[in-house]
Enzyme design. Structure first.
Site, PDB file in Angstrom:
ATOM      1  N   CYS A  57      -3.851   8.219 -12.496  1.00 44.24           N
ATOM      2  CA  CYS A  57      -3.039   8.973 -13.438  1.00 44.24           C
ATOM      3  C   CYS A  57      -1.643   9.130 -12.853  1.00 44.24           C
ATOM      4  O   CYS A  57      -1.448   9.849 -11.888  1.00 44.24           O
ATOM      5  CB  CYS A  57      -3.671  10.329 -13.687  1.00 44.24           C
ATOM      6  SG  CYS A  57      -2.869  11.223 -15.005  1.00 44.24           S
ATOM      7  N   SER A 101     -11.120   5.130   8.908  1.00 37.26           N
ATOM      8  CA  SER A 101     -11.049   6.511   8.435  1.00 37.26           C
ATOM      9  C   SER A 101     -12.450   7.116   8.474  1.00 37.26           C
ATOM     10  O   SER A 101     -13.420   6.463   8.076  1.00 37.26           O
ATOM     11  CB  SER A 101     -10.503   6.529   7.000  1.00 37.26           C
ATOM     12  OG  SER A 101     -10.525   7.846   6.493  1.00 37.26           O
ATOM     13  N   ALA A 102     -12.544   8.365   8.938  1.00 35.48           N
ATOM     14  CA  ALA A 102     -13.870   8.971   9.154  1.00 35.48           C
ATOM     15  C   ALA A 102     -14.563   9.415   7.869  1.00 35.48           C
ATOM     16  O   ALA A 102     -15.785   9.363   7.771  1.00 35.48           O
ATOM     17  CB  ALA A 102     -13.735  10.169  10.097  1.00 35.48           C
ATOM     18  N   HIS A 103     -13.777   9.855   6.876  1.00 37.93           N
ATOM     19  CA  HIS A 103     -14.441  10.533   5.750  1.00 37.93           C
ATOM     20  C   HIS A 103     -15.124   9.591   4.766  1.00 37.93           C
ATOM     21  O   HIS A 103     -15.754  10.041   3.805  1.00 37.93           O
ATOM     22  CB  HIS A 103     -13.484  11.497   5.042  1.00 37.93           C
ATOM     23  CG  HIS A 103     -12.446  10.864   4.183  1.00 37.93           C
ATOM     24  ND1 HIS A 103     -12.541  10.839   2.815  1.00 37.93           N
ATOM     25  CD2 HIS A 103     -11.278  10.241   4.484  1.00 37.93           C
ATOM     26  CE1 HIS A 103     -11.452  10.246   2.307  1.00 37.93           C
ATOM     27  NE2 HIS A 103     -10.687   9.870   3.311  1.00 37.93           N
ATOM     28  N   ASN A 137     -11.606  -1.423  -1.837  1.00 38.43           N
ATOM     29  CA  ASN A 137     -12.191  -0.116  -2.144  1.00 38.43           C
ATOM     30  C   ASN A 137     -12.625   0.018  -3.594  1.00 38.43           C
ATOM     31  O   ASN A 137     -13.417   0.898  -3.915  1.00 38.43           O
ATOM     32  CB  ASN A 137     -11.202   1.000  -1.797  1.00 38.43           C
ATOM     33  CG  ASN A 137      -9.833   0.742  -2.363  1.00 38.43           C
ATOM     34  OD1 ASN A 137      -9.183  -0.254  -2.021  1.00 38.43           O
ATOM     35  ND2 ASN A 137      -9.373   1.610  -3.243  1.00 38.43           N
ATOM     36  N   GLY A 190      -6.845   7.111   7.150  1.00 39.43           N
ATOM     37  CA  GLY A 190      -6.546   5.733   6.788  1.00 39.43           C
ATOM     38  C   GLY A 190      -5.100   5.540   6.346  1.00 39.43           C
ATOM     39  O   GLY A 190      -4.458   4.550   6.699  1.00 39.43           O
ATOM     40  N   THR A 191      -4.579   6.480   5.584  1.00 40.97           N
ATOM     41  CA  THR A 191      -3.216   6.339   5.077  1.00 40.97           C
ATOM     42  C   THR A 191      -2.220   6.280   6.230  1.00 40.97           C
ATOM     43  O   THR A 191      -1.333   5.408   6.274  1.00 40.97           O
ATOM     44  CB  THR A 191      -2.875   7.522   4.141  1.00 40.97           C
ATOM     45  OG1 THR A 191      -3.833   7.546   3.092  1.00 40.97           O
ATOM     46  CG2 THR A 191      -1.476   7.404   3.566  1.00 40.97           C
TER      47      THR A 191
HETATM   48  N1  PLP Z   1      -7.496   2.318   2.693  1.00 38.86           N
HETATM   49  C1  PLP Z   1      -8.547   2.187   1.860  1.00 38.86           C
HETATM   50  C2  PLP Z   1      -9.109   0.841   1.584  1.00 38.86           C
HETATM   51  C3  PLP Z   1      -9.093   3.314   1.252  1.00 38.86           C
HETATM   52  O1  PLP Z   1     -10.116   3.184   0.410  1.00 38.86           O
HETATM   53  C4  PLP Z   1      -8.519   4.583   1.532  1.00 38.86           C
HETATM   54  C5  PLP Z   1      -9.038   5.797   0.854  1.00 38.86           C
HETATM   55  O2  PLP Z   1      -9.371   5.793  -0.305  1.00 38.86           O
HETATM   56  C6  PLP Z   1      -7.454   4.662   2.424  1.00 38.86           C
HETATM   57  C7  PLP Z   1      -6.968   3.510   2.990  1.00 38.86           C
HETATM   58  C8  PLP Z   1      -6.836   5.975   2.777  1.00 38.86           C
HETATM   59  O3  PLP Z   1      -7.642   6.633   3.703  1.00 38.86           O
HETATM   60  P1  PLP Z   1      -7.485   8.227   3.937  1.00 38.86           P
HETATM   61  O4  PLP Z   1      -8.067   8.880   2.740  1.00 38.86           O
HETATM   62  O5  PLP Z   1      -8.267   8.483   5.197  1.00 38.86           O
HETATM   63  O6  PLP Z   1      -6.026   8.498   4.121  1.00 38.86           O
END
Ligand code: PLP
Length: 386
Positions: A328, A198-200, A150, A71-72
């Site tokens: 943190c 994102s898969a995880h 999230n 996702g990042t």
């Molecule tokens: N975007 C959202 C809304 C998320 O909740 C997250 C992960 O917490 C990410 C992006 C980042 O995804 P990844 O952990 O696959 O890089």
């Protein structure tokens, strides 16, 4: 000791069925998907099958799905890639409650001269539509607003924003990392040009995600190298993880109705229990449409002067994994920017707990968590037990 995992927004355990689907790729189908020999062709076929499953799951064409490391990376590629590729428009519009994977590249672009607006959100967490109308105009290149938050689970009315963005001739990216697999994420129905996955977060493997890029949308790559992923994301393709991602998404969609209503009943039951135990708590996201599996509560600072981090640690001692949403940063506990953006004061934001349910949780977990939380809070407030 009994252990309960209630942090599925952070990550989810790999589904054993996903592990089984990936297993052959670690031995037999090990070829490089870009090689022209039989090993390579076999890997390519496997990769494209996975891409096809993901494309179908979001209502896209295969050629519009680009694999990334998660996702990042997808968020960064969408935002930085579009802002670099679009000519003649300098504006970027996002919201103040986005994930840092969106906020940070936006801040970086602001520092390098782009005209970036961070829109306010309402107390429910929903983005302020008047602000969208006011800020999206003919200088806007890209709008990036998440599908579901999230921390609170608040769902954005993406089609309504899309209508405004389209009207201004801008491009629209949404981060659907938390919503995918929980609620429908059809890119055509939503009217988005780019979408992050994102898969995880859906019981798939870590380290793989995808970016949907509508055909014809310009995106410059973040990396330079081989021409993989049609030049948008160079680097040897990760076939095993792509297969795991596709299988996780397929499984999630196969059980989306039953599982979402099951998760919702667990979430609602815990919410009810907490409202009875702690009448002054605030349910963050109340009043908005929310994802079924997330419950985010703030302990009103005056009634329950508690630190979220301390609650998390005490719950951890009870074997229960939850999170506070505060990050943190350099040794100091920053209250969640999402809860602050919703108008809560700093102490309330710091006294926040997030519970997020997943496939393995049961109603029995809800009873246990409510019971242990009551004991923990009373102990922390030095109140006699009930
Ligand atoms: N975007 C959202 C809304 C998320 O909740 C997250 C992960 O917490 C990410 C992006 C980042 O995804 P990844 O952990 O696959 O890089």
């Amino acid at each position: 000791m009994r252990r309960i995992y209630l942090d599925h927004t952070a990550t989810t355990p790999l589904d054993p069925r996903v592990m089984e689907a990936m297993r052959p790729c670690f031995s037999g189908t090990f070829g490089n998907a870009s090689s022209i020999h039989a090993y390579g062709r076999e890997a390519r076929e496997t990769l494209e099958r996975a891409r096809g499953i993901i494309a179908e799951a979001i209502g896209a064409e295969s050629a519009e799905v680009f694999f990334t490391s998660g996702g990042t990376e997808s968020d960064n590629l969408a935002i930085t890639g579009v802002m670099s590729a679009v000519r003649g428009r300098n504006g970027l519009v996002t919201s103040s409650s986005e994930h840092h994977a969106v906020l940070d590249p936006c801040m970086h672009l602001a520092e390098s001269g782009k005209d970036v607006s961070f829109l306010p959100v309402e107390s429910s967490g929903a983005v302020d539509m008047d602000a969208v109308r006011a800020h999206v105009g003919d200088g806007t290149a890209l709008v990036s607003i998440m599908h579901a938050n999230n921390e609170t689970g608040t769902i954005t009315d993406i089609p309504a924003i899309s209508a405004i963005v389209r009207g201004a001739g801008a491009l629209f990216h949404t981060d659907a990392v938390q919503s995918a697999g929980k609620i429908p994420v059809n890119v055509r129905d939503m009217g988005v040009d780019l979408m992050t996955l994102s898969a995880h977060k859906m019981h798939g493997p870590k380290g793989i995600g995808a970016l949907f890029v509508r055909r014809g949308v310009p995106v410059d790559p973040l990396l330079r190298g081989g021409g993989q992923e049609r030049g948008r994301r160079p680097g040897t393709e990760n076939v095993p993880l792509a297969v795991g991602f596709a299988e996780a998404f397929r499984l999630a969609l196969g059980e989306i109705q039953e599982e979402s209503s099951r998760l919702r009943s667990l979430r609602d039951a815990l919410e009810q229990r907490l409202r009875v135990l702690f009448p002054a708590i605030i349910v963050n996201g109340d009043g908005a449409l929310r994802l079924p599996h997330i419950l985010n509560v703030s302990f009103g600072a005056a009634d329950y002067p508690l630190e979220g981090e301390m609650l998390v640690m005490n719950m951890d001692l009870e074997g229960i994994a939850v999170t506070s949403g505060s990050a943190c940063t350099s040794g100091s506990l920053e209250p969640s920017h999402v809860i602050r953006a919703m108008g809560r004061d700093e102490n309330t934001a710091k006294a926040t707990l997030r519970f997020s349910f997943g496939r393995s949780n049961t109603m029995d977990d809800v009873d246990y968590v409510a019971e242990r939380l009551d004991i923990v809070v009373r102990r922390m407030l030095k109140k006699p037990s009930r």
